[in-house]
Design a protein around this motif. Structure first.
Motif, PDB file in Angstrom:
ATOM      1  N   LYS A  18     138.778  80.428  49.195  1.00 19.40           N
ATOM      2  CA  LYS A  18     139.242  78.974  49.001  1.00 19.40           C
ATOM      3  C   LYS A  18     140.020  78.807  50.089  1.00 19.40           C
ATOM      4  O   LYS A  18     140.877  79.227  50.437  1.00 19.40           O
ATOM      5  CB  LYS A  18     139.809  78.692  47.719  1.00 19.40           C
ATOM      6  CG  LYS A  18     138.968  79.038  46.260  1.00 19.40           C
ATOM      7  CD  LYS A  18     139.768  78.534  45.136  1.00 19.40           C
ATOM      8  CE  LYS A  18     138.737  79.052  43.993  1.00 19.40           C
ATOM      9  NZ  LYS A  18     139.484  78.793  42.825  1.00 19.40           N
ATOM     10  N   GLU A  19     139.490  77.859  50.944  1.00 19.26           N
ATOM     11  CA  GLU A  19     140.367  77.372  52.239  1.00 19.26           C
ATOM     12  C   GLU A  19     140.835  76.211  52.072  1.00 19.26           C
ATOM     13  O   GLU A  19     140.118  74.918  51.449  1.00 19.26           O
ATOM     14  CB  GLU A  19     139.474  77.603  53.325  1.00 19.26           C
ATOM     15  CG  GLU A  19     138.544  78.918  53.033  1.00 19.26           C
ATOM     16  CD  GLU A  19     138.053  79.183  54.608  1.00 19.26           C
ATOM     17  OE1 GLU A  19     138.304  78.496  55.481  1.00 19.26           O
ATOM     18  OE2 GLU A  19     137.084  80.114  54.396  1.00 19.26           O
ATOM     19  N   GLU A  20     141.886  75.869  52.767  1.00 21.31           N
ATOM     20  CA  GLU A  20     142.405  74.593  53.186  1.00 21.31           C
ATOM     21  C   GLU A  20     142.859  74.114  54.550  1.00 21.31           C
ATOM     22  O   GLU A  20     143.150  75.334  55.263  1.00 21.31           O
ATOM     23  CB  GLU A  20     143.691  74.253  52.309  1.00 21.31           C
ATOM     24  CG  GLU A  20     143.460  74.362  50.984  1.00 21.31           C
ATOM     25  CD  GLU A  20     145.032  74.141  50.154  1.00 21.31           C
ATOM     26  OE1 GLU A  20     145.135  74.153  48.948  1.00 21.31           O
ATOM     27  OE2 GLU A  20     145.948  73.962  50.872  1.00 21.31           O
ATOM     28  N   ILE A  21     142.141  73.373  55.179  1.00 21.60           N
ATOM     29  CA  ILE A  21     142.213  72.817  56.437  1.00 21.60           C
ATOM     30  C   ILE A  21     142.729  71.933  56.689  1.00 21.60           C
ATOM     31  O   ILE A  21     142.470  70.606  56.325  1.00 21.60           O
ATOM     32  CB  ILE A  21     140.496  73.233  57.179  1.00 21.60           C
ATOM     33  CG1 ILE A  21     140.271  74.515  56.984  1.00 21.60           C
ATOM     34  CG2 ILE A  21     140.791  72.679  58.735  1.00 21.60           C
ATOM     35  CD1 ILE A  21     138.763  74.224  56.603  1.00 21.60           C
ATOM     36  N   SER A  22     143.596  71.768  57.706  1.00 28.20           N
ATOM     37  CA  SER A  22     144.342  70.727  58.166  1.00 28.20           C
ATOM     38  C   SER A  22     144.938  70.671  59.699  1.00 28.20           C
ATOM     39  O   SER A  22     144.809  71.820  60.216  1.00 28.20           O
ATOM     40  CB  SER A  22     145.407  70.072  57.465  1.00 28.20           C
ATOM     41  OG  SER A  22     146.724  71.388  57.392  1.00 28.20           O
ATOM     42  N   ALA A  23     145.197  69.715  60.383  1.00 28.21           N
ATOM     43  CA  ALA A  23     145.728  69.773  61.623  1.00 28.21           C
ATOM     44  C   ALA A  23     147.353  69.543  61.338  1.00 28.21           C
ATOM     45  O   ALA A  23     147.988  69.123  60.573  1.00 28.21           O
ATOM     46  CB  ALA A  23     145.423  68.386  62.397  1.00 28.21           C
ATOM     47  N   LYS A  24     148.023  70.343  62.235  1.00 30.72           N
ATOM     48  CA  LYS A  24     149.427  70.496  62.366  1.00 30.72           C
ATOM     49  C   LYS A  24     149.835  70.380  64.090  1.00 30.72           C
ATOM     50  O   LYS A  24     148.906  70.736  64.958  1.00 30.72           O
ATOM     51  CB  LYS A  24     149.748  71.732  61.945  1.00 30.72           C
ATOM     52  CG  LYS A  24     150.229  72.081  60.454  1.00 30.72           C
ATOM     53  CD  LYS A  24     150.943  73.083  60.255  1.00 30.72           C
ATOM     54  CE  LYS A  24     151.866  73.284  59.050  1.00 30.72           C
ATOM     55  NZ  LYS A  24     151.108  72.972  57.838  1.00 30.72           N
ATOM     56  N   VAL A  70     147.123  71.943  66.287  1.00 32.21           N
ATOM     57  CA  VAL A  70     146.532  73.058  66.099  1.00 32.21           C
ATOM     58  C   VAL A  70     145.795  72.972  64.911  1.00 32.21           C
ATOM     59  O   VAL A  70     146.077  72.025  63.945  1.00 32.21           O
ATOM     60  CB  VAL A  70     147.550  74.141  65.822  1.00 32.21           C
ATOM     61  CG1 VAL A  70     148.170  74.923  66.895  1.00 32.21           C
ATOM     62  CG2 VAL A  70     148.685  73.937  65.006  1.00 32.21           C
ATOM     63  N   LEU A  71     144.735  73.670  64.411  1.00 32.03           N
ATOM     64  CA  LEU A  71     143.843  73.583  63.519  1.00 32.03           C
ATOM     65  C   LEU A  71     144.698  74.604  62.321  1.00 32.03           C
ATOM     66  O   LEU A  71     144.799  75.614  62.819  1.00 32.03           O
ATOM     67  CB  LEU A  71     142.697  73.844  63.533  1.00 32.03           C
ATOM     68  CG  LEU A  71     141.692  73.377  62.256  1.00 32.03           C
ATOM     69  CD1 LEU A  71     141.413  71.907  62.341  1.00 32.03           C
ATOM     70  CD2 LEU A  71     140.247  74.144  62.518  1.00 32.03           C
ATOM     71  N   ILE A 104     135.885  75.204  65.560  1.00 36.61           N
ATOM     72  CA  ILE A 104     135.310  73.969  64.867  1.00 36.61           C
ATOM     73  C   ILE A 104     134.790  74.481  63.704  1.00 36.61           C
ATOM     74  O   ILE A 104     134.144  75.483  63.584  1.00 36.61           O
ATOM     75  CB  ILE A 104     134.011  73.327  65.675  1.00 36.61           C
ATOM     76  CG1 ILE A 104     134.946  72.779  67.146  1.00 36.61           C
ATOM     77  CG2 ILE A 104     133.457  72.161  65.123  1.00 36.61           C
ATOM     78  CD1 ILE A 104     133.652  72.302  67.935  1.00 36.61           C
ATOM     79  N   TYR A 105     135.152  73.791  62.485  1.00 39.13           N
ATOM     80  CA  TYR A 105     134.664  74.219  61.055  1.00 39.13           C
ATOM     81  C   TYR A 105     133.635  73.511  60.836  1.00 39.13           C
ATOM     82  O   TYR A 105     133.592  71.995  61.022  1.00 39.13           O
ATOM     83  CB  TYR A 105     135.947  73.751  60.265  1.00 39.13           C
ATOM     84  CG  TYR A 105     135.788  74.848  58.918  1.00 39.13           C
ATOM     85  CD1 TYR A 105     136.235  76.040  59.044  1.00 39.13           C
ATOM     86  CD2 TYR A 105     135.074  74.244  57.960  1.00 39.13           C
ATOM     87  CE1 TYR A 105     136.328  76.930  57.878  1.00 39.13           C
ATOM     88  CE2 TYR A 105     134.912  75.020  56.958  1.00 39.13           C
ATOM     89  CZ  TYR A 105     135.500  76.449  56.579  1.00 39.13           C
ATOM     90  OH  TYR A 105     135.251  77.264  55.796  1.00 39.13           O
ATOM     91  N   THR A 106     132.542  74.128  60.408  1.00 39.72           N
ATOM     92  CA  THR A 106     131.264  73.251  60.032  1.00 39.72           C
ATOM     93  C   THR A 106     130.929  73.372  58.465  1.00 39.72           C
ATOM     94  O   THR A 106     131.153  74.676  58.011  1.00 39.72           O
ATOM     95  CB  THR A 106     129.894  73.634  61.028  1.00 39.72           C
ATOM     96  OG1 THR A 106     129.688  75.020  60.405  1.00 39.72           O
ATOM     97  CG2 THR A 106     130.278  73.647  62.403  1.00 39.72           C
TER      98      THR A 106
END
Lengths: 242, 242
Positions: free
Chosen positions: A183-189, A207-208, A235-237
């Motif tokens: 389970k992943e959570e992706i955000s920009a910081k 950064v991602l 890049i996350y697809t």
DNA sequence: TATGTTATAATGTACAAACATAATATTAAT
DNA sequence: ATTAATATTATGTTTGTACATTATAACATA
């Protein structure tokens, strides 16, 4: 030309061309954005038809390894890494797929007391130590990701393992732990001082940020992982349906 | 043959063949394992060369949609890889879920000529106008996302619709267009002047950038969407298995 | 009937040739 | 010096052709 093609081999010419291209792609110059030799010339050099060479190139384009533009030529895709939501791969596997030679920097292993969040995820007390693995990865002098991983004590890592191997291979082969769910959570910081230093970028640069919870097939927590990717290196697809 | 190919169209023949094949694939017979018409015949019927048809078929094979065997023929791939029904939501639905009241700002609708990328995705000419929808969304005085959407002419949006309604509801109820598949690419970016202004952040601040390709159940392109999210206002979650 | 052989029908591989298109570089004109 | 026209160069599209390979179907043989 360092490489060549064997017309007597039973391996199809386009397949030979493909592997040849993969080797080319791995070369430093091309990694750094130099144009690959153009179709017509390269075909002539390899003594295969343009069509056949094209077959190979197109495959790599489809894989996202190469990028082409009319008149501009063919280059190794910069925005290097991508990740499919299904069969997920470890970082090194992803990179190997793309012919990018990846180095580990500043690999550090330690035993630490888990933070509240980690302890909660692992369902252990905060006074029980867990293995922490830190590393910077990327091309020499060009780090593009900083990783921190915490492993559940159940996994049985001692810290003496060879962490240069692909992680999930190591877990599978040496510890019989099979990671099946993430389970992943992706955000920009914005990069803080610490991250900026690790990735050799300016403080405040984008950064991602990826947080990953990994489970085995019994849905038991295995690994807690944080990744800080330099912008545009990742890049996350995702493909999803309703 | 129900479908055909337009030799006068600027859309490349192989691209036309590809969409035609996608339609064929959707048909019940083929879903149930019937062989597709063989290359040589089909090429003849469509009045394109075998090579050109092959270009299209190969793409679908690469995508995993078709499976081929010598002598046995070409079939729709069974055991369709069920990509984790990550049932995806529109932005307003997502936010409602999180209990955040959302406002639209600077909603703008216009007819524009599509860029190469958009035209290619929609499979239309660049001189055919498409509807462009721009908006900033967020809490009053606190924008957190800037969206740009382009809609395929087929959808039949006039620009007079009430875009304050959830988008996919609107498409479904008023235009009978059901979006079922989305492909997304997520990366981190630094805000340029334009985006910084829209989101009221400093130039260079991190944003999460999301590119989204939306299709209907016939795999026909519906919408092309770009989203720029202020860092930390948006977290993307993915669940994946091996 | 069971098994080995041959024909056949599909995809797979490979080439050569031409023209189209787009982005860049060069040159000419204002 | 800037802009407009033109040439150039690399990829993009498309066709026609030929032969190879492989899985199945049809046939023949024991």
């Amino acid at each position: 030309m360092r490489y060549s093609i064997d017309h007597k081999s039973p391996v199809p010419l386009h397949a030979q061309a493909e592997t040849l291209l993969r080797k080319l792609i791995a070369e430093e110059d091309y990694q750094n954005g130099k144009n690959l030799p153009n179709e017509v010339e390269l075909a002539k050099k390899l003594a295969i038809s343009r069509t056949t060479l094209r077959q190979a190139i197109n495959k790599l384009v489809f894989e996202g390894l190469l990028v082409r533009k009319k008149r501009a030529g063919t280059k190794v895709a910069q925005a290097a890494v991508s990740s499919k939501s299904n069969n997920w791969l470890s970082f090194s596997q992803e990179m190997k797929l793309r012919g990018i030679p990846i180095k580990n920097f500043e690999l550090q292993v330690s035993q630490v007391f888990p933070s509240e969040e980690v302890a909660r995820f692992f369902e252990i007390k905060t006074d029980r130590q867990v293995l922490k693995l830190e590393r910077v990865r990327g091309k020499p002098n060009e780090p593009f990701v900083y990783f921190v991983s915490y492993f559940h004590p159940r996994v049985g890592l001692t810290g003496e393992e060879d962490f240069k191997k692909p992680l999930y291979e190591l877990l599978e082969n040496e510890h019989s732990v099979i990671a099946t769910l993430s389970k992943e959570e992706i955000s920009a910081k914005a990069a803080d001082l610490f991250i900026a230093d690790k990735l050799k970028i300016a403080v405040g640069s984008p950064v991602l940020f990826r947080k990953r919870y990994v489970f085995d097939h019994g849905e038991r927590p295995i690994e807690y992982n944080l990744g800080y990717y330099k912008a545009d290196s990742f890049i996350y697809t995702v493909e999803s349906t309703r």
